[in-house]
Design an enzyme around this catalytic site. Structure first.
Site, PDB file in Angstrom:
ATOM      1  N   GLU A  45      -0.681  -1.861   5.241  1.00  5.92           N
ATOM      2  CA  GLU A  45       0.198  -1.778   6.413  1.00  5.92           C
ATOM      3  C   GLU A  45       0.071  -0.427   7.096  1.00  5.92           C
ATOM      4  O   GLU A  45       0.224  -0.320   8.313  1.00  5.92           O
ATOM      5  CB  GLU A  45       1.656  -2.024   5.995  1.00  5.92           C
ATOM      6  N   ASP A  84       0.832  -1.204   0.000  1.00  2.00           N
ATOM      7  CA  ASP A  84       0.000   0.000   0.000  1.00  2.00           C
ATOM      8  C   ASP A  84       0.867   1.255   0.000  1.00  2.00           C
ATOM      9  O   ASP A  84       2.041   1.237   0.370  1.00  2.00           O
ATOM     10  CB  ASP A  84      -0.945   0.007   1.201  1.00  2.00           C
TER      11      ASP A  84
END
Length: 406
Positions: free
Chosen positions: A139, A81
């Protein structure tokens, strides 16, 4: 197998860079990484491995490589991400998605692991046991993706887990390690204080929540200075105090937001309990009504000492011109949801230097001008590849017995 793997990685360095640059151009923020996940999944199509998509609470992907010989199961993880940051670099492959940027190196994590995984798939007949490749979503944003992947049960058979993070405080070629508690846990809080509004000329007819809020900010610092063990580490920050209004008007309500960082589970519990106690005291002292929302986001990250030593010792002895130095990194007060894996599975999380060449001081992770030296991608692949080879060749039984005994 080691020589063959290292040669394959060297030959595919340009491919790692190409993948990283593609991902850098098309970043997606936590829990919205559908296109990134699809790109990763397509890479594994037709390969001799099992792939499971949408693992956990988002777009997590787990690729299972079954070795040709019996042995343990290990896991390797990379996150994919990006952040809600507007990129301010001049890179020719800078972000094309407005207001989003890979400012923490997750594009590099994904690129190195995709190529390493493909090489391991090609060498699977020489592998002992099973390797699970975790491409993890989200995350950066609590509750994160790691916790849900652990809770899915897909890693229940994993004996040991390894992960890395790109860090620009050291040049490419540096691998950093730290044993024990290595990264801080993090909690977030939001406090609403309801008073009674009024005119600044008549404070006795009102009940000022700003005064109560100011007292709260001062009081919570005593948690660190007077409630934590002096040998433990912690910090409490109020980053937002929404009390804006007119200069001569006492507000009805204010809201404060902040976070806490700590290096042990004991410190986490102390900070949380003391925060609630102080809020209860403020209600009594100032006659206001408080509503405190307190969430434990990520636990402190604990690197298993035996496994960390295994990684250090094996990386120090390798004869590799790209891995130039293996050093101990200090504890880091940032947080990382890899900690959830380490709560369940013995393992270690180590660091790969990526400081851009010719720069005296690099922009750190999460900065809009964050950049990396792309030579670090090969270093990451080789370092993790060396760990896999050492584990596969010599230590899968001994390490398991050592961890169990400790």
């Amino acid at each position: 197998m080691r020589e063959q793997l290292m040669r394959m990685l060297q030959e595919r360095k340009d491919e790692m860079i190409e993948i990283r640059r593609y991902l850098h151009q098309y970043p997606e923020i936590s829990f919205h990484e559908g296109n990134t996940a699809e790109y990763i999944a397509r890479f594994y199509e037709g390969k001799d491995a099992d792939i499971e998509c949408n693992v956990g609470n988002g777009y997590g992907i787990v690729v299972t490589i079954k070795g040709g010989k019996p042995g343990n199961t290990i896991a390797l993880r990379a996150d994919f991400d990006a952040l809600a940051i507007k990129e301010e670099t001049d890179l020719p492959f800078k972000s094309k998605n407005e207001g989003m940027m890979h400012a923490c190196g997750h594009d590099g994590h994904t690129a190195y692991l995709m190529v390493l995984a493909d090489c391991l798939i090609q060498l699977r007949s020489s592998l002992k046991g099973t390797i699970k490749i975790i491409h993890q979503h989200a995350e950066e944003t609590p509750p994160g993706g790691a916790k849900s992947i652990v809770e899915s049960g897909i890693l229940d058979d994993v004996d040991h887990i390894f992960g890395v993070h790109l860090m620009p405080n050291e040049p490419a070629g540096t691998v950093g390690h730290h044993s024990g508690y290595s990264m801080a846990g993090r909690s977030s809080f939001k406090l609403g204080i309801q008073g009674a509004g009024g005119h600044g000329s008549s404070p006795h007819l009102a009940n000022d929540p700003i005064v109560a809020g100011a007292h709260f900010i001062t009081a919570i610092q005593t948690i660190i200075s007077r409630r934590l063990n002096p040998f433990d580490a912690g910090v409490v920050t109020v980053g937002s105090f929404d009390g804006k209004g007119s200069r001569n008007v006492i507000k009805d309500r204010v809201e404060l937001e902040g976070d806490a960082r700590y290096m042990s589970v004991e410190a986490r519990e102390t900070i949380e309990s003391e925060m609630h106690r102080i809020v209860t005291g403020i209600e009594a002292e100032f006659g206001v009504k408080c509503d405190l929302a307190y969430e434990n986001d990520y636990p402190p990250l604990y690197n298993h000492p035996e496994i960390t030593e295994f990684v250090r010792a094996n990386l120090e002895r390798v004869d590799d011109t790209d891995i130039k130095q293996v050093i101990e990194f200090p504890k880091f007060s940032g947080s990382e949801d890899f900690a959830y894996y380490l709560e369940k599975i013995p393992g270690t999380f180590f660091f790969i230097g990526c400081k851009p060449k010719g720069v005296e001081k690099a922009y750190f992770n999460h900065h809009p001008k964050f950049e990396i030296d792309e030579d670090a991608l090969l270093v990451a692949a080789q370092a993790v590849g060396e760990v896999v080879c050492s584990y596969n060749e010599h230590y899968h039984v001994q390490l398991a017995e050592s961890v169990e005994s400790s």
